[in-house]
Write a protein that holds these residues in place. Structure first.
Motif, short mmCIF file in Angstrom:
data_model
loop_
_atom_site.label_atom_id
_atom_site.label_comp_id
_atom_site.label_asym_id
_atom_site.label_seq_id
_atom_site.Cartn_x
_atom_site.Cartn_y
_atom_site.Cartn_z
N ASN A 54 6.14 -12.69 9.44
CA ASN A 54 6.93 -13.88 9.71
C ASN A 54 6.05 -15.02 10.19
O ASN A 54 4.98 -14.81 10.76
CB ASN A 54 7.96 -13.61 10.81
N MET A 101 12.28 -17.68 12.88
CA MET A 101 11.24 -17.12 12.03
C MET A 101 11.77 -16.92 10.61
O MET A 101 12.96 -16.66 10.43
CB MET A 101 10.78 -15.75 12.56
N SER A 165 5.18 -11.12 13.66
CA SER A 165 5.56 -12.53 13.67
C SER A 165 4.45 -13.39 14.26
O SER A 165 3.89 -13.06 15.31
CB SER A 165 6.84 -12.72 14.50
#
Length: 479
Positions: A54, A101, A165
């Motif tokens: 992400n 995200m 992420s």
């Protein structure tokens, strides 16, 4: 009398033959064993697992849009090897992801312990608000820039799919001095989690919200979708629980159709589409971004700083640049309230021609492709094209600020969020504060409560209620 071959008596010559045969057998066995010991063992089998990578953004007050082409992204394994996430130039506009995200890629890589990443960014530009002239300016940033990101916690990838992420801390990454010079030192925070379908409302756990793109392929209950801001097309599965909005199901799918998808990464590495919403047919275009100016009352044209889009005639060079949205009496207006709790609000949420204003984020659809030309007056960035909108929807956006006047009752709370004086929204609207509504279903991420004096980031829908700006929160985060 028994025949002679059954006799228990054996001659010396017979015994010699038997002993010789036994010796030869032992020699043969020994030779075989020695040969096996000298063989090279087979190489170990490499086990792979799925990772969702992400990218997101902690908002920067002055920046309206920031776009970069990521030319390379590698994950570093502790064994000295690396796994490629992005190997060819892929555009990303970051500010659209304020406080959320979206996936850059979903891919299969070798299991192991990953300690960091190397990211190379090129062709960067920032579109920002000048608080003195109140003009929207655009500046390019010299590149390429390679950033080595060390994970605070190693990502140990086993058999379970994971979500990694990268949160770009834009406020600490970009610097704009008094002369308008823009410099960039990319700063990323990283988070990693196992896929969690039970609490999958979080993009950090494998949820994918509001992915916009065009259908690239269909097969049975599966379809592929190409997105301009993704390293490769993503493949989705559907089932009886998939919700189809404004469409009859997979039967209406065809290549080139624009759709918006909410999905969830599954424990087996597949991506299950939870909601598929029809956007526009093949040959159409969608574009979203921040309203820069409005012409007419009711409006006939909207100047838009592009943050995302897909469809005919829209190119990655449009991101962070300006397009003209033509609107009129046939344009339909709506609100993207997916996953939003809009219940029991003390005001009437409204988005229509009389509620379009600079600073808000909208998403517009057209049945025809992006045209050339456009109106001027936005400063800095050049006009890239024109879109004649059949529909415009209010879209989610994110801000940061300081909490005051916090009040809670019956699972619902409100507070005043004071914006930074140079925040593009404050400069465009003249509003230094926004009233935030924390609903029962509003997600708190990284915090368990909210208190006066606290710095927070809020993502949701912004409304102009007779000059008072009210934001219904989808997520509230700690910076």
């Amino acid at each position: 009398m028994l025949p002679q071959f059954w006799s228990c008596h054996r001659s010396p010559s017979f015994l010699f033959v038997v002993l010789l045969a036994a010796a030869l057998g032992m020699t043969a066995c020994g030779s075989s064993s020695s040969s096996n010991n000298n063989q090279t063992p087979p190489p170990p089998v490499t086990k792979n697992s799925t990772v969702q990578i992400n990218i997101g953004d902690s908002p920067c007050d002055r920046v309206v849009a920031f776009v970069t082409n990521i030319t390379s992204m590698m994950l570093n394994n502790s064994d000295g090897t690396s796994a490629s996430v992005i190997s060819s130039s892929t555009p990303f506009e970051i500010m659209r992801l304020a406080d959320t995200m979206q996936p850059m890629n979903v891919l299969t890589i070798p299991q192991g312990t990953y300690t960091g990443a190397s990211i190379t960014m090129a062709s960067m530009s920032a579109t920002y608000m000048d608080p003195t002239s109140h003009s929207i300016l655009q500046k390019t940033i010299a590149g390429p820039i390679t950033t080595n990101v060390s994970f605070g916690q190693n990502m140990i990838l086993g058999s379970t799919p994971m979500v990694l992420s990268f949160d770009m801390d834009m406020a600490n990454s970009i610097n704009i001095d008094g002369s308008g010079n823009v410099t960039l030192t990319p700063t990323f925070q990283t988070f990693m989690n196992n896929v969690d379908t039970a609490s999958g409302a979080d993009p950090e756990n494998g949820m994918m919200e509001h992915l916009v793109g065009s259908v690239a392929s269909t097969s049975g209950n599966n379809f592929g979708m190409s997105m301009m801001q993704s390293a490769q097309p993503l493949s989705f599965t559907t089932n009886s629980g998939t919700q189809f909005v404004n469409m009859g199901g997979m039967g209406i799918m065809s290549n080139g159709v624009l759709v918006m998808v909410d999905a969830m990464l599954q424990a087996d590495g597949t991506i299950l589409a939870q909601k598929v919403q029809w956007g526009m047919g093949n040959g159409g275009v969608m574009s979203d971004g921040i309203v820069a100016n409005v012409t007419g009352a009711p409006p006939t044209q909207i100047g838009l700083v592009v943050q995302n889009g897909s469809g005919q005639g829209l190119m990655s060079s449009f991101f962070s640049n300006n397009v003209t949205i033509n609107v009129g009496g046939s344009t339909v207006y709506g609100m993207n309230t997916d996953d939003m709790d809009m219940s029991n609000l003390p005001f009437t949420p409204t988005f229509d021609p009389s509620h379009i204003y600079p600073g808000e984020r909208i998403r517009c659809f057209s049945s025809s492709g992006m045209g050339s030309g456009g109106m001027g007056g936005m400063g800095g960035g050049g006009m890239m094209g024109t879109l004649t909108a059949s529909e415009c929807d209010l879209a989610q956006q994110g801000f940061r600020g300081t909490v005051s006047n916090y009040s809670s009752s019956g699972g619902q709370a409100t507070f005043t969020m004071t914006l930074a004086s140079d925040c593009y929204f404050a400069v465009m609207t003249g509003a230094s504060t926004v009233t935030v509504y924390q609903q029962p279903d509003t997600e708190l991420y990284g915090l368990t409560s909210i208190a006066n004096g606290q710095s927070v980031e809020v993502r949701g829908l912004m409304f102009n209620d007779s000059g008072t700006y009210r934001m219904v929160a989808r997520r509230i985060l700690t910076p």
